[in-house]
Design a protein around this motif. Sequence first.
Motif, PDB file in Angstrom:
ATOM      1  N   LEU A 162       1.859   0.085  -4.034  1.00  0.00           N
ATOM      2  CA  LEU A 162       1.388   0.282  -2.853  1.00  0.00           C
ATOM      3  C   LEU A 162       0.003   0.513  -2.462  1.00  0.00           C
ATOM      4  CD1 LEU A 162       4.378   2.977  -2.116  1.00  0.00           C
ATOM      5  CD2 LEU A 162       4.041   0.505  -1.246  1.00  0.00           C
ATOM      6  N   SER A 163      -0.725   1.367  -3.521  1.00  0.00           N
ATOM      7  CA  SER A 163      -2.216   1.208  -3.570  1.00  0.00           C
ATOM      8  C   SER A 163      -3.134  -0.100  -3.247  1.00  0.00           C
ATOM      9  CB  SER A 163      -2.835   1.854  -4.803  1.00  0.00           C
ATOM     10  OG  SER A 163      -2.286   3.267  -4.763  1.00  0.00           O
ATOM     11  N   ALA A 164      -2.519  -1.222  -4.171  1.00  0.00           N
ATOM     12  CA  ALA A 164      -2.950  -2.583  -4.140  1.00  0.00           C
ATOM     13  C   ALA A 164      -2.894  -2.856  -2.609  1.00  0.00           C
ATOM     14  CB  ALA A 164      -2.444  -3.249  -5.147  1.00  0.00           C
ATOM     15  N   LEU A 165      -1.487  -2.929  -2.080  1.00  0.00           N
ATOM     16  CA  LEU A 165      -0.968  -3.451  -0.874  1.00  0.00           C
ATOM     17  C   LEU A 165      -1.920  -2.883   0.263  1.00  0.00           C
ATOM     18  CD1 LEU A 165       0.843  -5.378   0.652  1.00  0.00           C
ATOM     19  CD2 LEU A 165       2.333  -3.581   1.196  1.00  0.00           C
ATOM     20  N   ALA A 166      -2.386  -1.445   0.025  1.00  0.00           N
ATOM     21  CA  ALA A 166      -3.027  -1.013   1.122  1.00  0.00           C
ATOM     22  C   ALA A 166      -4.283  -1.454   1.126  1.00  0.00           C
ATOM     23  CB  ALA A 166      -3.027   0.564   0.884  1.00  0.00           C
ATOM     24  N   SER A 167      -5.165  -1.538   0.019  1.00  0.00           N
ATOM     25  CA  SER A 167      -6.408  -2.059  -0.137  1.00  0.00           C
ATOM     26  C   SER A 167      -6.428  -3.571   0.671  1.00  0.00           C
ATOM     27  CB  SER A 167      -6.769  -2.314  -1.685  1.00  0.00           C
ATOM     28  OG  SER A 167      -7.048  -0.909  -2.190  1.00  0.00           O
ATOM     29  N   LEU A 168      -5.484  -4.039   0.098  1.00  0.00           N
ATOM     30  CA  LEU A 168      -5.383  -5.699   0.488  1.00  0.00           C
ATOM     31  C   LEU A 168      -5.456  -5.776   2.067  1.00  0.00           C
ATOM     32  CD1 LEU A 168      -4.938  -8.758  -0.098  1.00  0.00           C
ATOM     33  CD2 LEU A 168      -2.488  -8.462   0.171  1.00  0.00           C
ATOM     34  N   LEU A 169      -4.543  -4.751   2.921  1.00  0.00           N
ATOM     35  CA  LEU A 169      -4.373  -4.959   4.304  1.00  0.00           C
ATOM     36  C   LEU A 169      -5.582  -4.206   4.928  1.00  0.00           C
ATOM     37  CD1 LEU A 169      -0.703  -4.171   4.543  1.00  0.00           C
ATOM     38  CD2 LEU A 169      -1.808  -6.360   4.636  1.00  0.00           C
ATOM     39  N   VAL A 170      -6.201  -3.198   4.457  1.00  0.00           N
ATOM     40  CA  VAL A 170      -6.910  -2.376   5.258  1.00  0.00           C
ATOM     41  C   VAL A 170      -8.455  -3.286   5.099  1.00  0.00           C
ATOM     42  CG1 VAL A 170      -8.625  -0.293   5.135  1.00  0.00           C
ATOM     43  CG2 VAL A 170      -5.869  -0.202   4.631  1.00  0.00           C
ATOM     44  N   THR A 171      -8.505  -3.856   4.090  1.00  0.00           N
ATOM     45  CA  THR A 171      -9.781  -4.540   3.944  1.00  0.00           C
ATOM     46  C   THR A 171      -9.849  -5.570   4.957  1.00  0.00           C
ATOM     47  OG1 THR A 171     -10.038  -4.221   1.621  1.00  0.00           O
ATOM     48  CG2 THR A 171     -11.215  -6.178   2.331  1.00  0.00           C
ATOM     49  N   GLY A 172      -8.698  -6.412   5.232  1.00  0.00           N
ATOM     50  CA  GLY A 172      -8.689  -7.609   6.154  1.00  0.00           C
ATOM     51  C   GLY A 172      -8.944  -6.893   7.574  1.00  0.00           C
ATOM     52  N   TRP A 173      -8.214  -5.488   7.873  1.00  0.00           N
ATOM     53  CA  TRP A 173      -8.386  -5.070   8.861  1.00  0.00           C
ATOM     54  C   TRP A 173      -9.760  -4.351   9.233  1.00  0.00           C
ATOM     55  CZ3 TRP A 173      -8.943   0.523  10.139  1.00  0.00           C
ATOM     56  CH2 TRP A 173      -8.705   0.839  11.382  1.00  0.00           C
ATOM     57  N   LEU A 174     -10.600  -4.072   8.322  1.00  0.00           N
ATOM     58  CA  LEU A 174     -11.756  -3.659   8.467  1.00  0.00           C
ATOM     59  C   LEU A 174     -12.819  -4.788   8.820  1.00  0.00           C
ATOM     60  CD1 LEU A 174     -12.293  -0.818   5.893  1.00  0.00           C
ATOM     61  CD2 LEU A 174     -12.333  -0.724   8.531  1.00  0.00           C
ATOM     62  N   LEU A 175     -12.525  -5.971   8.513  1.00  0.00           N
ATOM     63  CA  LEU A 175     -13.284  -7.069   8.462  1.00  0.00           C
ATOM     64  C   LEU A 175     -14.082  -7.421   9.785  1.00  0.00           C
ATOM     65  CD1 LEU A 175     -11.983 -10.148   6.200  1.00  0.00           C
ATOM     66  CD2 LEU A 175     -14.247  -9.092   6.390  1.00  0.00           C
ATOM     67  N   PRO A 176     -13.392  -7.464  11.067  1.00  0.00           N
ATOM     68  CA  PRO A 176     -14.074  -7.549  12.094  1.00  0.00           C
ATOM     69  C   PRO A 176     -15.096  -6.530  12.566  1.00  0.00           C
ATOM     70  CG  PRO A 176     -11.768  -8.133  12.520  1.00  0.00           C
ATOM     71  CD  PRO A 176     -11.936  -7.362  11.287  1.00  0.00           C
ATOM     72  N   TRP A 177     -14.992  -5.287  12.301  1.00  0.00           N
ATOM     73  CA  TRP A 177     -15.738  -4.183  12.277  1.00  0.00           C
ATOM     74  C   TRP A 177     -17.049  -4.041  11.527  1.00  0.00           C
ATOM     75  CZ3 TRP A 177     -17.017   0.028   9.278  1.00  0.00           C
ATOM     76  CH2 TRP A 177     -17.739   1.190   9.586  1.00  0.00           C
ATOM     77  N   LEU A 178     -16.701  -4.644  10.171  1.00  0.00           N
ATOM     78  CA  LEU A 178     -17.781  -4.837   9.300  1.00  0.00           C
ATOM     79  C   LEU A 178     -18.875  -6.164   9.716  1.00  0.00           C
ATOM     80  CD1 LEU A 178     -16.043  -4.203   5.700  1.00  0.00           C
ATOM     81  CD2 LEU A 178     -17.631  -2.763   6.800  1.00  0.00           C
ATOM     82  N   ARG A 179     -18.292  -6.981  10.115  1.00  0.00           N
ATOM     83  CA  ARG A 179     -18.957  -8.201  10.861  1.00  0.00           C
ATOM     84  C   ARG A 179     -20.053  -7.593  11.948  1.00  0.00           C
ATOM     85  NH1 ARG A 179     -13.859 -11.475  10.508  1.00  0.00           N
ATOM     86  NH2 ARG A 179     -14.037 -12.656   8.847  1.00  0.00           N
ATOM     87  N   ARG A 180     -19.689  -6.740  12.738  1.00  0.00           N
ATOM     88  CA  ARG A 180     -20.518  -6.155  13.666  1.00  0.00           C
ATOM     89  C   ARG A 180     -21.402  -5.062  13.162  1.00  0.00           C
ATOM     90  NH1 ARG A 180     -15.362  -5.461  16.154  1.00  0.00           N
ATOM     91  NH2 ARG A 180     -15.667  -3.441  16.033  1.00  0.00           N
ATOM     92  N   LYS A 181     -21.107  -4.229  12.033  1.00  0.00           N
ATOM     93  CA  LYS A 181     -21.811  -3.097  11.740  1.00  0.00           C
ATOM     94  C   LYS A 181     -22.478  -3.326  10.152  1.00  0.00           C
ATOM     95  CE  LYS A 181     -20.376  -0.612  15.214  1.00  0.00           C
ATOM     96  NZ  LYS A 181     -21.264  -0.019  16.020  1.00  0.00           N
ATOM     97  N   ALA A 182     -22.242  -4.173   9.408  1.00  0.00           N
ATOM     98  CA  ALA A 182     -22.895  -4.166   8.140  1.00  0.00           C
ATOM     99  C   ALA A 182     -22.800  -5.482   7.485  1.00  0.00           C
ATOM    100  CB  ALA A 182     -22.027  -3.516   7.167  1.00  0.00           C
ATOM    101  N   MET A 183     -23.515  -6.580   8.257  1.00  0.00           N
ATOM    102  CA  MET A 183     -24.004  -7.957   7.781  1.00  0.00           C
ATOM    103  C   MET A 183     -24.856  -8.107   6.742  1.00  0.00           C
ATOM    104  SD  MET A 183     -21.632 -10.128   9.197  1.00  0.00           S
ATOM    105  CE  MET A 183     -22.432 -11.703   8.969  1.00  0.00           C
TER     106      MET A 183
END
Length: 331
Positions: A7-28
Motif C-alpha cells: 500500500l505504501s508503494a501504491l500510494a507513492s506511485l499515485l501521489v507522485t503522479g497526482w503532484l506532477l502538474p503542481w510541481l511543473r508550475r512550482k518547482a521546475m
Amino acid sequence: MLLIAALSALASLLVTGWLLPWLRRKAMDRPNARSSHVVPTPRGGGLGVLIGLLPGWAALMVWTPGTLLPELTALLSATIVLAWLSFRDDRKPLPPSIRFAVQIAAIAFVLTMQAPDRLVFQGALPLLADRLITGIGWLWFVNLFNFMDGIDGISAIEAGAIGLGTALIAALAFFRFDLAAFGLVYAGCAAAFLWWNWHPAKVFLGDVGSVPLGLLGGWLLLQTALAGALSAALTIPLYYLVDATVTLLWRAYDGEKIWQPHRRHFYQKAVQRGFSHSAVSLRIAGLNALLVALATASLHPILGIGWTGLALGLCATAALMRVFAQGRGAA
C-alpha cells in the motif's frame, strides 16, 4: 506488514503522479552547465515518495519492540523537518550552513534517543566515541545520497538496493522480520518512484526526496551494523560510498568549493562519455545486486566470508568506476 509495504508503494506511485502538474508550475529544474539533463523537468517528486513511505513506517511501529519506539519517533520527526527544509531549498536555495546545521541537529536528536547498549562497534569504543563516529558517518551518508542523485533512476535504484539488502539480512541472518518490513516499505516506495524517474525522467526526487531518503536509508544500514554486521552495512551501499568519497577528495585536492554543484562523479563522467542514463543506472543496479549478495554471504553460517565480502565488493566497485571513467568506447 507485506500489505503495508504494498500500500505504501501504491500510494507513492499515485501521489507522485497526482503532484506532477503542481510541481511543473512550482518547482521546475532548468538545465545548466552542471546538469546531466537537457530538458526542463520538475523536481520535488520526493514528496510523493514520502507521502507513501512515512505513514507506512508509522504503521509498522505497531509491530516494533518498545525499546525502538523512542528512536523511531525521533527519526520520523527528524525526517519531516528535513523534508520541509529541503523542499524550501528546492524552490529557493538556502545557505549550505543552514542545511548542514539542521542535518547535524536531526541526526544528534535521533542518536540521543538510542538505547546506550546499542553500539555500532559492539563495545570496542566508549559510548561517546561510538556515537560520534556513527553520527559523522550518518551525516556523510545523508549528504552523499543527495550529491549522487544526478541522473535518471540512480537514487531510486540505490534506495531499492538498500531497502532490499537490509531487509534480507534482517530476516535471514537475525530473524528480525519487524526490521525487514521497514526495508521492504523503503524499497517499495523507491521502486514506485522509478516508474516516474526512469529515463527520460518525468520528475526528479529533488532535495525533498534525496535528503530524507539518505537519512532513512542510513538508519536501515545502522540497524544492520548495530546487529553486529558492520561489514555488511558498508558493503550494500558501496558504490555510492566510494564514488562520492573519491570525488569529494579529488575536488578538495583540486581546490574546488566542494559544496557547490559539479559534474565530476564517475557516473556523470560515464554519461558525458557516451553512456545513456539508463545504461549507467542498469550497471549500478547490477553491481548493487552483487553487493547485496556479498553482504548476505558475509553472514551465512556456512560461507561466512565476513569482511572478505567488503573487499570483493570494493574490487567490483572499482572495476565499474573504471569503466565509467573510460567511457562507452572502452566498455
